[in-house]
Scaffold this motif. Structure first.
Motif, mmCIF file in Angstrom:
data_model
loop_
_atom_site.group_PDB
_atom_site.id
_atom_site.type_symbol
_atom_site.label_atom_id
_atom_site.label_comp_id
_atom_site.label_asym_id
_atom_site.label_seq_id
_atom_site.Cartn_x
_atom_site.Cartn_y
_atom_site.Cartn_z
ATOM 1 N N GLY A 186 91.165 77.277 88.597
ATOM 2 C CA GLY A 186 89.953 77.195 89.404
ATOM 3 C C GLY A 186 88.702 77.138 88.552
ATOM 4 O O GLY A 186 88.739 77.209 87.321
ATOM 5 N N GLY A 187 87.577 77.018 89.222
ATOM 6 C CA GLY A 187 86.304 76.976 88.518
ATOM 7 C C GLY A 187 86.005 75.623 87.912
ATOM 8 O O GLY A 187 86.732 74.641 88.115
ATOM 9 N N GLU A 188 84.921 75.561 87.172
ATOM 10 C CA GLU A 188 84.439 74.333 86.548
ATOM 11 C C GLU A 188 84.354 74.505 85.039
ATOM 12 O O GLU A 188 84.416 75.617 84.524
ATOM 13 N N TRP A 189 84.192 73.356 84.372
ATOM 14 C CA TRP A 189 83.971 73.363 82.922
ATOM 15 C C TRP A 189 82.491 73.139 82.652
ATOM 16 O O TRP A 189 81.855 72.288 83.274
ATOM 17 N N PHE A 190 81.927 73.898 81.707
ATOM 18 C CA PHE A 190 80.512 73.790 81.373
ATOM 19 C C PHE A 190 80.369 73.332 79.922
ATOM 20 O O PHE A 190 80.648 74.095 78.990
ATOM 21 N N ASP A 191 79.948 72.072 79.762
ATOM 22 C CA ASP A 191 79.842 71.493 78.426
ATOM 23 C C ASP A 191 78.826 72.233 77.555
ATOM 24 O O ASP A 191 79.011 72.341 76.337
ATOM 25 N N ASP A 192 77.743 72.733 78.175
ATOM 26 C CA ASP A 192 76.706 73.381 77.373
ATOM 27 C C ASP A 192 77.201 74.659 76.718
ATOM 28 O O ASP A 192 76.710 75.061 75.662
ATOM 29 N N ALA A 193 78.192 75.302 77.330
ATOM 30 C CA ALA A 193 78.737 76.545 76.769
ATOM 31 C C ALA A 193 80.132 76.356 76.187
ATOM 32 O O ALA A 193 80.695 77.283 75.601
ATOM 33 N N ASN A 194 80.698 75.144 76.328
ATOM 34 C CA ASN A 194 82.078 74.886 75.888
ATOM 35 C C ASN A 194 83.039 75.939 76.432
ATOM 36 O O ASN A 194 83.870 76.502 75.702
ATOM 37 N N SER A 195 82.912 76.198 77.712
ATOM 38 C CA SER A 195 83.772 77.198 78.338
ATOM 39 C C SER A 195 83.814 76.949 79.840
ATOM 40 O O SER A 195 83.041 76.144 80.374
ATOM 41 N N GLY A 196 84.730 77.652 80.513
ATOM 42 C CA GLY A 196 84.787 77.503 81.960
ATOM 43 C C GLY A 196 86.160 77.783 82.523
ATOM 44 O O GLY A 196 86.973 78.482 81.928
ATOM 45 N N TYR A 197 86.411 77.191 83.714
ATOM 46 C CA TYR A 197 87.646 77.362 84.472
ATOM 47 C C TYR A 197 87.883 78.820 84.852
ATOM 48 O O TYR A 197 88.928 79.396 84.580
ATOM 49 N N GLU A 198 86.839 79.403 85.458
ATOM 50 C CA GLU A 198 86.939 80.748 86.021
ATOM 51 C C GLU A 198 86.697 80.630 87.522
ATOM 52 O O GLU A 198 85.620 80.207 87.960
ATOM 53 N N ASP A 199 87.687 80.982 88.302
ATOM 54 C CA ASP A 199 87.591 80.864 89.754
ATOM 55 C C ASP A 199 86.440 81.717 90.289
ATOM 56 O O ASP A 199 86.268 82.878 89.901
ATOM 57 N N ASN A 200 85.657 81.135 91.200
ATOM 58 C CA ASN A 200 84.478 81.820 91.698
ATOM 59 C C ASN A 200 84.816 83.129 92.405
ATOM 60 O O ASN A 200 84.119 84.136 92.248
ATOM 61 N N ASP A 201 85.895 83.146 93.185
ATOM 62 C CA ASP A 201 86.262 84.368 93.904
ATOM 63 C C ASP A 201 86.721 85.469 92.939
ATOM 64 O O ASP A 201 86.433 86.653 93.147
ATOM 65 N N ILE A 202 87.428 85.065 91.891
ATOM 66 C CA ILE A 202 87.866 86.040 90.883
ATOM 67 C C ILE A 202 86.666 86.606 90.136
ATOM 68 O O ILE A 202 86.550 87.823 89.924
ATOM 69 N N VAL A 203 85.747 85.728 89.738
ATOM 70 C CA VAL A 203 84.544 86.167 89.030
ATOM 71 C C VAL A 203 83.724 87.106 89.908
ATOM 72 O O VAL A 203 83.206 88.137 89.440
ATOM 73 N N ARG A 204 83.594 86.735 91.186
ATOM 74 C CA ARG A 204 82.825 87.567 92.104
ATOM 75 C C ARG A 204 83.459 88.953 92.251
ATOM 76 O O ARG A 204 82.763 89.973 92.270
ATOM 77 N N ALA A 205 84.780 88.996 92.369
ATOM 78 C CA ALA A 205 85.476 90.275 92.520
ATOM 79 C C ALA A 205 85.295 91.142 91.282
ATOM 80 O O ALA A 205 84.994 92.346 91.380
ATOM 81 N N ASN A 206 85.464 90.554 90.096
ATOM 82 C CA ASN A 206 85.282 91.331 88.862
ATOM 83 C C ASN A 206 83.838 91.779 88.693
ATOM 84 O O ASN A 206 83.571 92.891 88.221
#
Length: 255
Positions: A27-47
């Motif tokens: 899940g989630g998206e990739w962010f080129d500016d940070a060279n990171s990503g793929y974190e599901d929004n619901d998981i991130v919100r819960a954490n």
């Protein structure tokens, strides 16, 4: 649920990309500016909710975090979309260095007397998320994994991605992802997070493996042995996926 975590900037995003390439979308998206990503929004919100309620330091002191939330409550909201959340989060962590009235060395630890109440409040949602997300990635699982386990979430395996501490913190600083007033406090926060993660793994008998970045890029056969998958993955399929995703230009420090 298979969990990919680590203190950050240590290959977790590469592993998440690898799972995605093999057909297990975290899940989630990739962010080129940070060279990171793929974190599901619901998981991130819960954490994020767990960390806020525990009031534990992760990327900033509690004082910085409180100041950010007070001054930017409208922009942050409860559920900003993923790209906006990431952009705001990165900007605000940098802003925290300027908006604090005085330097702070505070590192807030787990308030163990509040853990049971946090588990009770979040258990139903965490069980729902655990049942619906075969693979997840979030560095903040280092601090929250024990809450998920105490809530009864079935964690099949944790892949803990680690890196030389100095190199990891330097990468966090380059990516503007920390808002502590000293490098030493940032190091202590990440060491504490790794310690919490290991304690949770052992307390709840969760199967796990530890892989070292960037070393595992040089030894994909060994990485294959350390990972678990929701369905069987052929070794050659795995090695081909690593070869497609591997980018030497993104490794800025070989330590």
């Amino acid at each position: 649920m298979i969990v990919v975590t680590g203190p950050g900037r240590g290959g977790t995003s590469f592993i998440a990309s690898l799972y995605r390439e093999l057909g297990f979308d975290p899940g989630g998206e990739w962010f080129d500016d940070a060279n990171s990503g793929y974190e599901d929004n619901d998981i991130v919100r819960a954490n994020g909710a767990i960390i806020r309620e525990l009031r534990v330091s992760v990327l900033a002191s509690r004082a910085a975090g409180d100041k950010i939330r007070r001054e930017h409550a409208r922009e942050l909201g409860d559920t900003p979309p993923p790209r906006l959340r990431t952009a705001i989060g990165n900007a605000l962590r940098v802003a925290a260095l300027r908006i604090l009235d005085r330097p702070t060395q505070e590192l807030d630890l787990i308030p163990w007397d509040r853990v049971d109440a946090v588990v009770d409040r979040h258990a139903a949602r965490l069980l729902e998320l655990g049942a619906s997300h075969p693979v997840v990635k979030d560095p903040r699982f280092c601090w929250t994994l024990g809450i998920w386990a105490a809530a009864g979430v079935s964690v099949e395996h944790v892949l803990l991605c680690v890196r030389n501490l100095d190199a990891m913190v330097a990468s966090r600083v380059r990516a503007r992802q920390v808002a502590f007033k000293s490098i030493g406090v940032a190091k202590n926060s990440f060491v504490y997070g790794m310690g919490l993660c290991l304690a949770s793994l052992h307390d709840y008998r969760i199967p796990y493996d530890i892989v070292q970045f960037p070393d595992f890029l040089e030894r994909p056969d060994t990485l294959y042995e350390h990972m678990r998958f929701p369905r069987p993955v052929d070794r050659q399929e795995f090695l081909a996926a690593v070869a497609r995703l591997r980018r030497e230009d993104l490794v800025h420090d070989r330590r």
